[in-house]
Design an enzyme around this catalytic site. Sequence first.
Site, PDB file in Angstrom:
ATOM      1  N   HIS A 247       0.828  -1.177  -0.141  1.00  0.00           N
ATOM      2  CA  HIS A 247      -0.136   0.025  -0.113  1.00  0.00           C
ATOM      3  C   HIS A 247       0.885   1.260   0.158  1.00  0.00           C
ATOM      4  O   HIS A 247       0.455   2.090  -0.610  1.00  0.00           O
ATOM      5  CB  HIS A 247      -0.936   0.087   1.276  1.00  0.00           C
ATOM      6  CG  HIS A 247      -1.546  -1.269   1.468  1.00  0.00           C
ATOM      7  ND1 HIS A 247      -2.159  -1.728   2.429  1.00  0.00           N
ATOM      8  CD2 HIS A 247      -1.834  -2.238   0.407  1.00  0.00           C
ATOM      9  CE1 HIS A 247      -2.807  -2.984   2.282  1.00  0.00           C
ATOM     10  NE2 HIS A 247      -2.764  -3.116   0.990  1.00  0.00           N
TER      11      HIS A 247
ATOM     12  N   CYS B  81      -5.983   1.030 -19.646  1.00  0.00           N
ATOM     13  CA  CYS B  81      -5.452   1.723 -18.271  1.00  0.00           C
ATOM     14  C   CYS B  81      -4.649   1.259 -17.633  1.00  0.00           C
ATOM     15  O   CYS B  81      -4.181   1.512 -16.427  1.00  0.00           O
ATOM     16  CB  CYS B  81      -6.856   2.394 -17.459  1.00  0.00           C
ATOM     17  SG  CYS B  81      -7.364   0.681 -16.797  1.00  0.00           S
TER      18      CYS B  81
END
Length: 747
Positions: free
Chosen positions: A364, A677
């Site tokens: 993260h 993307c």
Amino acid sequence: MSAQHDTDSRQMLGRLRAVMAEDAAGQARLDQIVRLIADEMQTEVCSIYLFRDEDTLELCATQGLNPDAVHETRMKLGEGLVGRVARNGKIINTDDAPSAKGFRYMPETGEEAFSTFAGVPIQRLGEMLGVLVVQSKEARLYSEEEVYALEVVAMVLAEMTELGVFVGEGAAMSARHQQAVLFRGTTGQEGAAQGHVWLHEPRVVVTNPIAEDPQSELERLRTAVDDLRVSVDRMLSNAATGDAEQLEVLEAYRMFANSKGWLRRMEEDIGRGLSAEAAVEKEQSTARARMGQVTDAYLRGRLHDLDDLSNRLLRILTGQGQETGAEMPADPILVARNIGPGELLDYGRRLKGIVLEEGAVGSHAAIVARALAIPLVIHAERITTEALNGDHILVDGDNAVVHLRPDDTVVTAFRDKMAMQAQAQERYASIRDKPAETLCGRRIALQMNAGLMADLPSLESSGADAVGLFRTELQFLVRNHMPKRAELSELYARVMDAAKGKRVVFRTLDIGSDKVLPYMKPTDEPNPALGWRAVRVGLDKPGVMRMQLQALIRAAAGRPLTVMFPFVAQREEYAAACAEMDKAIARERILGHPLPGTVELGAMLETPSLAFAPDKFFEEVGFLSIGGNDLKQFFFAADRENELVRRRYDTLNVSFLTFLERIVNRCEKTGTPLSFCGEDAGRPVEAACLAAIGLSTLSMRPASIGPVKSILRRINLDELRGIITDARDRGDQSVRPAVMDYLRGKL
Ligand code: PEP
Ligand code: MG
């Protein structure tokens, strides 16, 4: 331990303190110390060996060996008994040194006369500084208490910050912290940064290793441990109940904080003459040394917990918080063992670069660093031990290299590289308001990927047409509790406000695989990337998805809303997700909330199966966006997180390009809007090829928009397509060599 030895070690430390308080110069003080120890322990020899460089130890002071050997006798790490103590960090205590494994005879010291040997490592928080040795002619084994007293003295020696001065010229410690060091790690985020070290967890400085009054030190320790227990209990009662992992760590904290053995050992250290802080640090050093040897991940985790807890206790005792009085440099490069995403967000864009000892490409913190476009290098082993606050440091995220205290030639080369990057940035800024139009007149829409509020200013500065992918899971990942609907809706509304009418494609929660919410029950899956993730979780446990859809509808309040479902593998999943949206809208209508002006729904194409879905799916889906990161890993069966294979297959491999082209053709046939993307959209050469095979919308990191636009404006896509076709017809494995030849002629 007998009371007799208890008094001895205290007395020895008392005399040591007196020596340290004197105004003696480095070597003279070291000489006094060895004399003092030999005298107190009634042993013929006491010597101190310190590291001269990474793997050479030098005799720096001795009482009892030939004084001419001081600064002359050296040994390699692992060589002789002293070298073995230093290498293994373990005490050697023997009454027959010449027969002990590894004994090396050093004639210049005249030590063959001494049969009894005890060597203890001088280490500070797992960092090996040298070895303290006592020797005796009499064949007797030093008692456990004597060895323990030596350990305590070694601990005090390690605390003497001027230890390096003792070695004279080329002093081991001080010189080590002045030398240039190069670290090779793994790229977490590309880019180059130059600045000064800012340690995320500065070392607590223990200035008083020796107890003046053991009784009051014992009281200080007990009070601090009580405070620690209260704070751990408070953390436990505030912890999210659903978060098993966090609870597990806190339970471990509580267990250690209440461990009688831990407290007893520290009390004994104080009894032997250490201050409370030094006693904590001694236990911490032992735990760190053990950590280096333990391979079991669970045990290592627990030792880390104990380490963190010791730091907390040291902070309570010294009153030193995160703030040690050091001022953050103007160009901080954060150096840490690891860092949580929330903490990283607190620093925000102030940081010029980040270097971590641990971490993972998909962690993260890495996601946040990427979102903030801060160069990040992970797996820079031992950097927290080497780096000091304020050290000059260069971070080369492109090559996964970190230069600590670099020398001038490296600095010059690095500055040249940064200057070239700055020039390129200026070039990109100059075309910011120009379209991404190729020489053959094709316009490519360049959009940006985002996930945090912090990304939104880039929409304007990068010149992106829209937010082609808003990864909503980042908002879930950076919290330690499930966000509330109202919080999310307010945040999504702020995102739409900041986009000022530009389209924002919100992707619903894409969790699972590498993205594990800290507060959700972890599922033990053999293959998480192929497991229960993204829309699969959303459909099986629709509570969170419903809450998120409601928040999005409320945020739009009259404005257009675009939502994309991740990881759709078959038509039914898309239909079921759309049905959830229909229900959410119906519910909001009944509740009287304003509805979005328009609702556009689409899916991410991330599994090969969807590329072969029936025409009907292509007709009914609102739009498709190719998630190239996942699609490529499934196409080649090569884990995107696995360093061993993740770069093995080229995106410009003919098979993959042919597959992508097939998707483009199907979408053209059904009139389905299509974009790409994944990360490859932001790589100029890959982006050019994607455009050449017919992808007219690319969504990428904001920092990539300039470089991609720059290349597109200088090429002819018809020509490039011809190059790709020729390479394919020739049977090339990848079209890259041919494409690079073509581009080199154009740029
Ligand atoms: C992808 O898979 O390409 C994608 C854009 O999604 P993520 O990287 O968030 O999995
Ligand atoms: Mg994906």
